[in-house]
Scaffold this active site. Sequence first.
Site, short mmCIF file in Angstrom:
data_model
loop_
_atom_site.label_atom_id
_atom_site.label_comp_id
_atom_site.label_asym_id
_atom_site.label_seq_id
_atom_site.Cartn_x
_atom_site.Cartn_y
_atom_site.Cartn_z
N HIS A 66 89.08 41.86 36.40
CA HIS A 66 90.04 42.95 36.33
C HIS A 66 91.37 42.48 35.75
O HIS A 66 91.99 43.15 34.92
CB HIS A 66 90.22 43.53 37.74
CG HIS A 66 91.30 44.55 37.85
ND1 HIS A 66 92.53 44.27 38.41
CD2 HIS A 66 91.35 45.84 37.46
CE1 HIS A 66 93.27 45.35 38.37
NE2 HIS A 66 92.59 46.32 37.81
N GLU A 69 91.11 42.01 32.06
CA GLU A 69 91.14 43.33 31.39
C GLU A 69 92.58 43.80 31.18
O GLU A 69 92.96 44.26 30.11
CB GLU A 69 90.36 44.33 32.26
CG GLU A 69 90.45 45.77 31.83
CD GLU A 69 90.95 46.66 32.95
OE1 GLU A 69 92.02 47.25 32.79
OE2 GLU A 69 90.28 46.74 34.01
N HIS A 70 93.43 43.61 32.22
CA HIS A 70 94.85 44.01 32.08
C HIS A 70 95.54 43.21 30.99
O HIS A 70 96.29 43.76 30.19
CB HIS A 70 95.58 43.75 33.41
CG HIS A 70 95.59 44.91 34.34
ND1 HIS A 70 96.74 45.46 34.84
CD2 HIS A 70 94.57 45.63 34.87
CE1 HIS A 70 96.43 46.46 35.65
NE2 HIS A 70 95.13 46.59 35.70
N GLU A 142 98.91 47.71 42.29
CA GLU A 142 97.62 48.42 42.22
C GLU A 142 96.81 48.14 43.50
O GLU A 142 96.19 49.05 44.06
CB GLU A 142 96.84 47.98 40.98
CG GLU A 142 95.59 48.79 40.75
CD GLU A 142 94.84 48.41 39.47
OE1 GLU A 142 95.27 47.48 38.76
OE2 GLU A 142 93.81 49.05 39.20
#
Lengths: 427, 435
Positions: A66, A69-70, A142
């Site tokens: 994740h 991906e950012h 997040e």
Amino acid sequence: MSKIQTLHSDLLHETYYKISHDSGLPIYVFPKKLTSAYALFGVDFGSVDAFFDGEGKEKMPDGVAHFLEHKLFSNEDGSDSFEHFSAYGADANAFTSHTRTVYLFSATDRFSKSLSELLTFVTHPYFEKNSVEREKEIIGEEIRMCRDNPYDRCYYNMLAGLYSAHPVKNDICGSLSSIAKITPELLYQTYEHFYRLSNMALVVCGDTTPEEILKIADENLPPKCNYPRNISRFCPKEPPHAVKESVREAGQVAKPVFSIGFKIDRLPKDSFARSRMDAALALLSETLFSESGELYRRLIAKKLISPEFSSDLALTATFGFVQLAGEAEDPDAVWREVFAYLEEQQKQGIDGAEFERARRVEFAEYIKGFDSTEEIANNLLAFVFDGAEIFQYGDLLRGVRKDEIEELLAEIFRKENATLSVVFPKK
Amino acid sequence: MRSDDTMRGRLFSLPGGAKFFAVPTDRFKCEYFSCRFQTPIRPETVQKNTLLLSVLRRGTAKFPDQTALSRHLDFLYSSAVRSVLSTRGDMQTLGFSADFLGEDYVEGKGLYAAITALCASFFTDPAMENGHLRADHTETEKRNMIDAIRAKINNPRALCAAKCREILYSGEPAALDLLGEEETVSSIDAESLTARLRALRTENMPDFFYVGNSDPQRIAAVLEETFLTANGFSGQRNPMRAVTENAPQKAVYATEKTSLSQGKLTLGFRADIGDRHPLSPAIVVLNELYGGSPASKLFLHVREDKGLCYQCSSGADRTKGAILAAAGMKPENRQVTEDAMLAEFAALARGEIGDTEWEAARLSLANAFLQYEDNPAALCAFYAGRIASDDDETIEEWRERVMRVTREEVVEAARAMRLGAVYYLDGCGSEEATE
């Protein structure tokens, strides 16, 4: 020379093309005469891929897929690919799931420019120390946001009740302490390991042709495959049954939120067999758990649940589960009612008319899935990464027999495979 | 029946003044139908209307309970019928929408006749007993509505925005919550709800929307037979109402303590610019520049540069001339986040708009409007708003109007905006909870 294969469905009046690109990247083009076109660049790498090696010795911190991906949107020249997409009027995004990472955009104009940008930024990683540190703050927020979502908590607690060691039980974003360990070096190592074109797929759906997409791919991808194709993966051994009967946590909710999870132990290695099992489980879930079914009627009549009650299914090569989710004053009473009903069904068998109702519903839902470029592209990518073929799924739904779903009912929906997760109100 | 070829589809005028907007197209496998009407938001009826819609959706005389209704929809090839409940300006919109497989994928004739008949029967032939809506349906839906009121905290971001709106629109109908208070819901019974249904049928006239490949003339005929019968709608289409000349003089701040790990902040801005004002399209562009996309000031500066938030964005309510901006942050970062969000708005009011961000905002909006063509529900929602306001502007004309907005107009709109409400859900910020 890249090869193009045509796949057609008479039922759906649809055709798509598979291009085996010289770079090693499989490309899927689904022409559809709609206004917006949709492109997905997916990597067969998600939160469950938690090790660098095949023996389980080199563990990655949770949340790396994740995090990567950012950060992949940042470019060496200091620009951000979101800004590039915006300059072309495209709407870009990305997401990481348990099993894959996907970069995407939709556009109504300048599609080729956006597709070039997508192919370029995903294949050109740049991870800079300060920017990685700043991203930890953003992802930290997040994580806090997800932490405040009772439905997310209930879902992950359900997974922790089903699984002992499988990384599917870990939060896709990781935790504040796990992401603190992430460095640019680790991101490069992860990228080199998983972001190989043969471990990725490009899916395009819109008013386009395979030739047009192939031309853009030729301009933006290497001319040949120059890296090893095999990726070592490790998946810890799991007990066959659920590891906890229940998991309970207090949260900021008005009424208890619950999930009942059923662990699927027998996971077909063959992708066609898995796709057939998926179709059978979809039919079984519709038969047992839909709003038209007897269980829902009883739960509502006895005032045990709120009207929103859903069932979901996940079936992959390394993990699988069915989830029932809703809100209830007394989730334990729901658990008892669910099992009373399941045992009844196991004894008397599935009603033939109910089975055909479920088949009609699932078949209609399958056809409805071919009305938007976004839905088609996402579904096609899911089938591709699972080694299955999207047009075959309609035939599978038509071919599943009642005795097949009765076998699955007897095998999966048992107390030893189940866990009850509850988020109850804080006092 | 009279028909005019306008917009991208065709607008029909039905008896009694009802409007029917149809977009004939063969691009989808599914068809879409919606019936909806708007009624003024009033304290004495707003919650009853909300509850009534839920009770009507539970069954009809022919399919008297949820199981029978669900099975009927399954038989209609998994057709989906949903309630339409929203606000627009100071009006409450009520109705139903449905999507269903097109004629090519079902046996026999198309499904539109069965679907429109079902949607009509929710209003004209609901499940009744002793001359009233069923008491068991009413009591169950009252309980569900009270649960929904209590469950607002489950979605803190939406709760924070709703509280901010209440302050921003204080004293206006739009400040009223569609769910309202538990006590009011508890006091409603089947008898009073039945009276509300009768009143709605005699006080209102619905508009209808259809996207699909069936002949709109045939559908128009079915609508007349089903909705506009003796027991059907016989009222008037309500004109759009929205208080717009009410920009705040000063900001009202409110904070609520929670046990969330993250704080949630919503800022409400408002100007004396309604949706008929020449600067109305400028509000849409202003919002896009401020927090409407990943190229916006909030995303690039408050999230990416400062790393204060994961979620930081804004949305516009054109009918009320308002923009709401929201963020989630560590509680100790609340003030610095609020300051950063206000600083970005102030930069817009000073005209600090770079060429790149200006072009990105325009292209993003153009892309978004074109995407409506692929989404029957969004397309119908756009035209429902226009038709409800007796406005014959097409989506293409609206897009062109937004594309003609100048930077000067955006700056003028930003300067007209006043910060009217700041609502904060304070979190406990426990780091332990996130491990």
